[in-house]
Design a protein around this motif. Structure first.
Motif, PDB file in Angstrom:
ATOM      1  N   SER A   1       0.868  -1.187   0.000  1.00 25.31           N
ATOM      2  CA  SER A   1       0.000   0.000   0.000  1.00 25.31           C
ATOM      3  C   SER A   1       0.900   1.230   0.000  1.00 25.31           C
ATOM      4  N   ILE A   2       0.509   2.261  -0.715  1.00 22.87           N
ATOM      5  CA  ILE A   2       1.273   3.508  -0.726  1.00 22.87           C
ATOM      6  C   ILE A   2       0.731   4.415   0.377  1.00 22.87           C
ATOM      7  N   LEU A   3       1.616   4.836   1.275  1.00 22.41           N
ATOM      8  CA  LEU A   3       1.226   5.713   2.379  1.00 22.41           C
ATOM      9  C   LEU A   3       1.450   7.187   2.040  1.00 22.41           C
ATOM     10  N   GLU A   4       2.570   7.495   1.395  1.00 32.47           N
ATOM     11  CA  GLU A   4       2.937   8.883   1.085  1.00 32.47           C
ATOM     12  C   GLU A   4       3.605   8.924  -0.282  1.00 32.47           C
ATOM     13  N   GLY A   5       3.491  10.073  -0.960  1.00 35.20           N
ATOM     14  CA  GLY A   5       4.169  10.268  -2.242  1.00 35.20           C
ATOM     15  C   GLY A   5       3.233  10.074  -3.423  1.00 35.20           C
ATOM     16  N   ALA A   6       3.789  10.296  -4.619  1.00 37.53           N
ATOM     17  CA  ALA A   6       2.996  10.262  -5.854  1.00 37.53           C
ATOM     18  C   ALA A   6       2.731   8.854  -6.366  1.00 37.53           C
ATOM     19  N   GLY A   7       3.372   7.860  -5.781  1.00 35.51           N
ATOM     20  CA  GLY A   7       3.139   6.479  -6.209  1.00 35.51           C
ATOM     21  C   GLY A   7       4.279   5.918  -7.021  1.00 35.51           C
ATOM     22  N   MET A   8       4.103   4.665  -7.423  1.00 39.52           N
ATOM     23  CA  MET A   8       5.111   4.004  -8.249  1.00 39.52           C
ATOM     24  C   MET A   8       4.435   2.976  -9.137  1.00 39.52           C
ATOM     25  N   THR A   9       5.048   2.750 -10.285  1.00 43.76           N
ATOM     26  CA  THR A   9       4.568   1.720 -11.196  1.00 43.76           C
ATOM     27  C   THR A   9       5.292   0.428 -10.866  1.00 43.76           C
ATOM     28  N   LEU A  10       4.512  -0.610 -10.582  1.00 41.18           N
ATOM     29  CA  LEU A  10       5.077  -1.916 -10.274  1.00 41.18           C
ATOM     30  C   LEU A  10       5.100  -2.771 -11.525  1.00 41.18           C
ATOM     31  N   LEU A  11       6.243  -3.376 -11.783  1.00 43.87           N
ATOM     32  CA  LEU A  11       6.410  -4.300 -12.897  1.00 43.87           C
ATOM     33  C   LEU A  11       6.572  -5.685 -12.277  1.00 43.87           C
ATOM     34  N   ILE A  12       5.453  -6.419 -12.200  1.00 41.04           N
ATOM     35  CA  ILE A  12       5.409  -7.730 -11.567  1.00 41.04           C
ATOM     36  C   ILE A  12       5.383  -8.778 -12.668  1.00 41.04           C
ATOM     37  N   GLU A  13       6.324  -9.697 -12.635  1.00 42.92           N
ATOM     38  CA  GLU A  13       6.426 -10.733 -13.663  1.00 42.92           C
ATOM     39  C   GLU A  13       5.067 -11.407 -13.891  1.00 42.92           C
ATOM     40  N   GLY A  14       4.660 -11.479 -15.164  1.00 39.65           N
ATOM     41  CA  GLY A  14       3.410 -12.137 -15.524  1.00 39.65           C
ATOM     42  C   GLY A  14       2.182 -11.246 -15.441  1.00 39.65           C
ATOM     43  N   ARG A  15       2.363  -9.975 -15.099  1.00 39.28           N
ATOM     44  CA  ARG A  15       1.232  -9.042 -14.983  1.00 39.28           C
ATOM     45  C   ARG A  15       1.536  -7.778 -15.774  1.00 39.28           C
ATOM     46  N   PRO A  16       0.486  -7.059 -16.193  1.00 44.39           N
ATOM     47  CA  PRO A  16       0.726  -5.765 -16.835  1.00 44.39           C
ATOM     48  C   PRO A  16       1.226  -4.761 -15.788  1.00 44.39           C
ATOM     49  N   PRO A  17       1.967  -3.728 -16.202  1.00 43.99           N
ATOM     50  CA  PRO A  17       2.435  -2.713 -15.250  1.00 43.99           C
ATOM     51  C   PRO A  17       1.248  -2.104 -14.499  1.00 43.99           C
ATOM     52  N   LYS A  18       1.473  -1.784 -13.227  1.00 46.12           N
ATOM     53  CA  LYS A  18       0.405  -1.238 -12.388  1.00 46.12           C
ATOM     54  C   LYS A  18       0.919  -0.033 -11.618  1.00 46.12           C
ATOM     55  N   LEU A  19       0.292   1.144 -11.866  1.00 47.13           N
ATOM     56  CA  LEU A  19       0.602   2.341 -11.092  1.00 47.13           C
ATOM     57  C   LEU A  19      -0.161   2.246  -9.775  1.00 47.13           C
ATOM     58  N   LEU A  20       0.563   2.259  -8.673  1.00 44.00           N
ATOM     59  CA  LEU A  20      -0.031   2.175  -7.344  1.00 44.00           C
ATOM     60  C   LEU A  20       0.154   3.515  -6.649  1.00 44.00           C
ATOM     61  N   THR A  21      -0.953   4.126  -6.206  1.00 42.55           N
ATOM     62  CA  THR A  21      -0.914   5.431  -5.547  1.00 42.55           C
ATOM     63  C   THR A  21      -1.621   5.352  -4.195  1.00 42.55           C
ATOM     64  N   THR A  22      -1.626   6.469  -3.472  1.00 40.09           N
ATOM     65  CA  THR A  22      -2.299   6.519  -2.177  1.00 40.09           C
ATOM     66  C   THR A  22      -3.809   6.314  -2.320  1.00 40.09           C
ATOM     67  N   ALA A  23      -4.352   6.572  -3.506  1.00 43.87           N
ATOM     68  CA  ALA A  23      -5.794   6.421  -3.723  1.00 43.87           C
ATOM     69  C   ALA A  23      -6.199   4.970  -3.991  1.00 43.87           C
ATOM     70  N   ASP A  24      -5.233   4.114  -4.296  1.00 43.84           N
ATOM     71  CA  ASP A  24      -5.535   2.729  -4.660  1.00 43.84           C
ATOM     72  C   ASP A  24      -5.690   1.821  -3.448  1.00 43.84           C
ATOM     73  N   ALA A  25      -6.450   0.761  -3.658  1.00 45.26           N
ATOM     74  CA  ALA A  25      -6.560  -0.297  -2.654  1.00 45.26           C
ATOM     75  C   ALA A  25      -5.218  -1.015  -2.563  1.00 45.26           C
ATOM     76  N   PRO A  26      -4.929  -1.650  -1.437  1.00 47.90           N
ATOM     77  CA  PRO A  26      -3.699  -2.436  -1.317  1.00 47.90           C
ATOM     78  C   PRO A  26      -3.600  -3.480  -2.430  1.00 47.90           C
ATOM     79  N   LEU A  27      -2.377  -3.714  -2.919  1.00 44.09           N
ATOM     80  CA  LEU A  27      -2.133  -4.627  -4.036  1.00 44.09           C
ATOM     81  C   LEU A  27      -1.388  -5.868  -3.548  1.00 44.09           C
ATOM     82  N   SER A  28      -1.950  -7.054  -3.814  1.00 46.05           N
ATOM     83  CA  SER A  28      -1.328  -8.320  -3.399  1.00 46.05           C
ATOM     84  C   SER A  28      -0.643  -8.996  -4.575  1.00 46.05           C
ATOM     85  N   PHE A  29       0.513  -9.628  -4.292  1.00 44.70           N
ATOM     86  CA  PHE A  29       1.247 -10.372  -5.314  1.00 44.70           C
ATOM     87  C   PHE A  29       2.267 -11.271  -4.635  1.00 44.70           C
ATOM     88  N   PRO A  30       2.750 -12.313  -5.322  1.00 48.25           N
ATOM     89  CA  PRO A  30       3.773 -13.185  -4.729  1.00 48.25           C
ATOM     90  C   PRO A  30       5.087 -12.423  -4.564  1.00 48.25           C
TER      91      PRO A  30
END
Length: 191
Positions: free
Chosen positions: A62-91
């Protein structure tokens, strides 16, 4: 109920040496990175780069502070995670890297050992009395903003910003706040 105050958290280097993490809670108590059942931590990410790999571990970020970051998780499309997003689960054992959106961020990281545990992370906005019912074996409540009073089975406590409560086998819990507050509720159950 165990109350953990923010000034008591343990500071330690990342597994990959790329930064510092603030360990909020871990089970068993003071377990090393190689041998925990579950772990909740915060980290400041100041540069783009690879995430540490944890074999057999599931992670929620989960992003607590800042503008966010794009996560590049193997096998998934890139995902921008920000403070407005729900927590993101992955292996936590798949190749994952992050690209900052615009400067450093602070994240909340929850990890559990896949073979024995599972977890769910919810971001809650509390501005009145709010009952929580859970079947989790352990509950970790992290107060991100504001101040939250909690009561369960005749026991009560107040969490201020960045404080945490750990509860064993809670059945019912009531959260209340006089000002708008934000908490992260981590439910840990047997797999």
């Amino acid at each position: 109920m165990k109350i953990l105050r923010s000034n008591d958290y343990r500071h330690m280097p990342w597994k990959n040496g790329g930064g510092e993490t603030v360990e909020i809670a871990v089970s068993p108590d003071r377990a090393p990175l190689s041998d925990f059942d579950w772990r909740v931590s915060m980290a400041t990410v100041a540069n783009d780069g690879l995430f540490s790999s944890f074999s057999g571990i599931d992670r929620t970020l989960s992003i607590l502070e800042g503008a966010g970051m794009t996560l590049l998780i193997e096998g998934r499309p890139p995902k921008l995670l920000t403070t407005a997003d729900a927590p993101l689960s992955f292996p936590a054992d798949v190749t994952t890297s992050a690209k900052l959106a615009n400067g450093p961020i602070t994240d909340l990281n929850v990890m559990t050992r896949r073979q024995t545990l599972r977890h769910r992370v919810r971001k809650l906005h509390v501005d009145h009395s709010q009952p929580i019912t859970t079947h989790a074996r352990e509950l970790v409540l992290f107060c991100h903003r504001g101040s939250v009073a909690l009561s369960t089975e005749g026991v009560s406590a107040t969490l201020h910003a960045l404080d945490t409560a750990v509860l064993q086998h809670p059945v019912a819990l009531t959260l209340s706040a006089d000002i708008a507050s934000e908490v992260f509720l981590v439910e840990i159950s047997s797999a």
